[in-house]
Design a protein around this motif. Sequence first.
Motif, PDB file in Angstrom:
ATOM      1  N   ALA A  62       0.836  -1.200   0.000  1.00 24.11           N
ATOM      2  CA  ALA A  62       0.000   0.000   0.000  1.00 24.11           C
ATOM      3  C   ALA A  62       0.872   1.252   0.000  1.00 24.11           C
ATOM      4  O   ALA A  62       1.786   1.388   0.824  1.00 24.11           O
ATOM      5  CB  ALA A  62      -0.933   0.009   1.204  1.00 24.11           C
ATOM      6  N   THR A  63       0.587   2.174  -0.897  1.00 22.90           N
ATOM      7  CA  THR A  63       1.245   3.478  -0.867  1.00 22.90           C
ATOM      8  C   THR A  63       0.382   4.511  -0.156  1.00 22.90           C
ATOM      9  O   THR A  63       0.838   5.624   0.092  1.00 22.90           O
ATOM     10  CB  THR A  63       1.569   3.956  -2.289  1.00 22.90           C
ATOM     11  N   ASP A  64      -0.847   4.147   0.171  1.00 22.79           N
ATOM     12  CA  ASP A  64      -1.723   4.915   1.054  1.00 22.79           C
ATOM     13  C   ASP A  64      -2.145   3.957   2.154  1.00 22.79           C
ATOM     14  O   ASP A  64      -2.892   3.009   1.909  1.00 22.79           O
ATOM     15  CB  ASP A  64      -2.928   5.453   0.295  1.00 22.79           C
ATOM     16  N   ARG A  65      -1.671   4.181   3.361  1.00 22.08           N
ATOM     17  CA  ARG A  65      -1.887   3.231   4.447  1.00 22.08           C
ATOM     18  C   ARG A  65      -3.084   3.581   5.331  1.00 22.08           C
ATOM     19  O   ARG A  65      -3.251   2.999   6.404  1.00 22.08           O
ATOM     20  CB  ARG A  65      -0.625   3.147   5.308  1.00 22.08           C
ATOM     21  N   SER A  66      -3.914   4.508   4.910  1.00 21.78           N
ATOM     22  CA  SER A  66      -4.990   4.960   5.787  1.00 21.78           C
ATOM     23  C   SER A  66      -5.957   3.834   6.119  1.00 21.78           C
ATOM     24  O   SER A  66      -6.452   3.750   7.258  1.00 21.78           O
ATOM     25  CB  SER A  66      -5.726   6.146   5.165  1.00 21.78           C
ATOM     26  N   ASN A  67      -6.265   2.951   5.171  1.00 20.10           N
ATOM     27  CA  ASN A  67      -7.163   1.839   5.479  1.00 20.10           C
ATOM     28  C   ASN A  67      -6.559   0.926   6.543  1.00 20.10           C
ATOM     29  O   ASN A  67      -7.237   0.484   7.477  1.00 20.10           O
ATOM     30  CB  ASN A  67      -7.468   1.038   4.214  1.00 20.10           C
ATOM     31  N   THR A  68      -5.273   0.629   6.396  1.00 16.55           N
ATOM     32  CA  THR A  68      -4.583  -0.223   7.367  1.00 16.55           C
ATOM     33  C   THR A  68      -4.579   0.415   8.748  1.00 16.55           C
ATOM     34  O   THR A  68      -4.891  -0.232   9.761  1.00 16.55           O
ATOM     35  CB  THR A  68      -3.140  -0.482   6.899  1.00 16.55           C
ATOM     36  N   PHE A  69      -4.235   1.687   8.810  1.00 20.22           N
ATOM     37  CA  PHE A  69      -4.136   2.365  10.093  1.00 20.22           C
ATOM     38  C   PHE A  69      -5.505   2.486  10.759  1.00 20.22           C
ATOM     39  O   PHE A  69      -5.624   2.323  11.981  1.00 20.22           O
ATOM     40  CB  PHE A  69      -3.508   3.743   9.919  1.00 20.22           C
ATOM     41  N   GLN A  70      -6.543   2.779   9.973  1.00 18.07           N
ATOM     42  CA  GLN A  70      -7.870   2.907  10.574  1.00 18.07           C
ATOM     43  C   GLN A  70      -8.373   1.565  11.093  1.00 18.07           C
ATOM     44  O   GLN A  70      -8.978   1.499  12.170  1.00 18.07           O
ATOM     45  CB  GLN A  70      -8.855   3.508   9.569  1.00 18.07           C
ATOM     46  N   ALA A  71      -8.119   0.496  10.352  1.00 17.26           N
ATOM     47  CA  ALA A  71      -8.530  -0.834  10.825  1.00 17.26           C
ATOM     48  C   ALA A  71      -7.839  -1.180  12.129  1.00 17.26           C
ATOM     49  O   ALA A  71      -8.448  -1.728  13.062  1.00 17.26           O
ATOM     50  CB  ALA A  71      -8.215  -1.878   9.763  1.00 17.26           C
ATOM     51  N   ALA A  72      -6.552  -0.859  12.239  1.00 19.17           N
ATOM     52  CA  ALA A  72      -5.815  -1.141  13.472  1.00 19.17           C
ATOM     53  C   ALA A  72      -6.335  -0.296  14.625  1.00 19.17           C
ATOM     54  O   ALA A  72      -6.560  -0.809  15.730  1.00 19.17           O
ATOM     55  CB  ALA A  72      -4.329  -0.889  13.246  1.00 19.17           C
TER      56      ALA A  72
END
Length: 689
Positions: free
Chosen positions: A251-261
Amino acid sequence: MDLGEVDWLARLNNWKRDTAGAQPAWLAAMQDWRTAQLARIGYDDSQYRRAELQWTQKNFVQTQAMVEDRYLYDPATRRYTVQRFLDDLKQRYGGIDSVLLWPLYPNLGIDDRNQWDMLRDLPGGIAATRQMVQDFQRLGVRVFFPTLPWDGGSRDPGLAPAEATARLMAEIGADGINGDTMNGLPHSYAEAAARSAHPLVLEPELSFKEDAMLAYNLHSWAYWDASLVPLVSKWKWLEPRHMVHVSDRWATDRSNTFQAAFFNGVGIQSWENVWGWWNQMTARDAAALRRIATIYRGVPDLLVSPQWTPHVPTLHYGVYASRFPASERSLWTLVNRNEFRIDEAILKLEHRPGQRYLDLWHGRELQPRIEAGQAVIDLVLEPRGYGAVLQYQGDTLPSGLAPLLATMGALARTPLQAHSNQWQFLPQRLVPIAATARAASAPPGMVHIPAGSFDFRVTGIEIEGENRAGMDVQYPWEDAPRRGHVHRMQLSAFYIDRYPVSNEEFRRFLDDSGYRPADGHNFLRHWQDGAPRAAETGSPVTWVALDDARAYCRAAGKRLPHEWEWQYAAQGTDGRLYPWGNHWDAARVPAPSTARRLPPLPPVGQHPAGASPFGVEDMVATVWQWTDEFEDEHTRSAILRGGSFYQPAGSHWYFPQAHKLTEHGKYLLMAPSKDRAGTLGFRCVQDAR
């Protein structure tokens, strides 16, 4: 890993219409399932109660680091630079709690060294590796190394993999094991760690194939789909003290990953050096991670609350919250999945006299409206933003919160949206190769390659990464690294060795020059008593690093070939796939070996029918051959050509072969001790008049 139950997932997505109405029944079903599941597996939480493993519950940010990363190891001074590595991460996104150090794939399989051999070949050996681990630990960072279940075609270690791994981890003092591609590490790893008397945290890459593995795998990774409605971590729901690290390496945009965490109150894998492809997080993602980690580290006891409640109702579509309650405090983590700002009436909470509220994300106290025994909370949630609310009882600010509020208040002065979300590849540089004195005629053992026009077409054969910008290498005429390369070239005439340099030729070089490498580990390790075996004098020399090969060529008044020179000498001008034509012919190359031990290499010059149009022999399927070196700020790599006759069996993850003349291998470089390989040799070129 989400709960995986289709009916529950359907109910979650129905919340797009009715959040508050669906939550009570959904939560009751979740709680009933958890009770029944823990009973079914006979769950024992004793590992989570071990005092020496309590740190696992605060291991919020883990990064995977290639040992080849130039911020971690300086090849010029031949020293590990742990402080520099950690300072960079702290400056950019607030630092890490643990590191997964990766010394194996994608280079593993170039010869018969197994995963344990490769770790022992790190520069300075076990002593230096142990010191490097201690340097991380002294600075508050725990250290993991991987284990690879698919490595069954290399040298047999003579021990069960679990035993070999646990013993080596104890020897170097590591804190944990990451099980690459594993659906939970088997109990044999826990048993082996117990026998070694060295506690190890087990961390599989993939979700547990059996729920009972939760009892002794205290960590896990998660790859989650980016749904509008955040999924719930199955493993954290079953055991709130279990630490999940959510990962999306590409991912070059990690917002989905960070929000899920953040919604689940779990950890994050901040992996940036992905097999040599540098995927640095954007400034916006880095700012978000810094703030998430700051909150996590400020209230770690709340994040392991056994009464954790995901998907508590909010007052807005697209805003999702979890509650982490304790006796006198409760934390809510919120994510705004909308592409727009929301700043009014976010939560409605049960209120008792004396309760106070903090906006942890912005570092300030809240003054909610109190209506009929409920507190209506106003918060500013940026587009795709975050929120954190702490409720506590009494007039005194709980211990440790004052510095947390000050830090978060300072960070909040710059909204996340003010930080750039632009991702940028990391440019690469081709390391120059100095020209030689020009020869008027062919030196002994060399073949004349005439000047000519040449269509240089080649593709990197990395197993992963697709054709992303920044992948593979960047030639001087290209504006970005990429996997596929095409360039029309006008080449000057040169001479190239007819065969790869042999053991006997290299022995004469050592005798004449007195050359000895500064890092001698693995140097000519196939020789006996400082000389090649009698049966192998005519075989290609291997176990030589790039600097060793350059030293030989330089002493002979020659140099290593540029990759396009090597390909032109092997291919001619018609773009053929193999030196002899467009169809593979096994009779023109040495017989392949898939044995677990590397056999002696065949002598050069045994397959003249495999010669190139110019008469150059042993170009493919004999030994890999050194050519160009590339570097960027974090990674050095070499382009290897020709492939080898040795092909360890059993896994497609081993260093892939490049027998076609339109393919090359990218070999990550760290230090001669690790870079030298039993199937890697070279040949020289000399410029022509």
